[in-house]
Design a protein around this motif. Sequence first.
Motif: not given
Length: 179
Positions: A155-156, A159
């Motif tokens: 997810m990081s 993003m």
Amino acid sequence: RWLVGGALAISLSILGLLQLQSIERVVARFSLAKEGRWDLWVDASYVLHQVWPVGAGIGAIAPVLQAAERLEALDATLPNRVHNDWLEWAIEAGIPGILALASVVLGLVILAYRAYRRSTRTNVEAELRSQTIFACGALLILALHSIVDYPLRSMSLAMLAALAAGFLMLPAAPRQART
């Protein structure tokens, strides 16, 4: 002479450091001799040929990869990812997914080209230029990293990709109108 002498000194220093046992252990960690990706990619290529052109379905990589695992590649671990996002996407989504991905990549290339053209004008602020360089660099690094792993499933890092794509777009309003 200074350049050749400097290069020679650096080379000898590196060779000397490689003789240290602690450095040798660190370098050995990056050896590709016991790399399991090669076997995964062979099995994934077989799976791709089996499910082509429609794909196996999004999220179906683990069962189809386990079913196609060759006997000589079997070990105590279970393959759950291909460690190549591009190949895994082709297996899961087939031609429709490749076309969708190609349209996203084409859109990003167009945005990057437009942002680059905007940033090379003489009256452009340095922030826009550095923002464009960051965005293109981040997206390129993530695309290259996707060849040997699956960074966008974190997810990081996903993003980071979204932020970089956003940096390529025009602001909603000119700076004078925002103040």
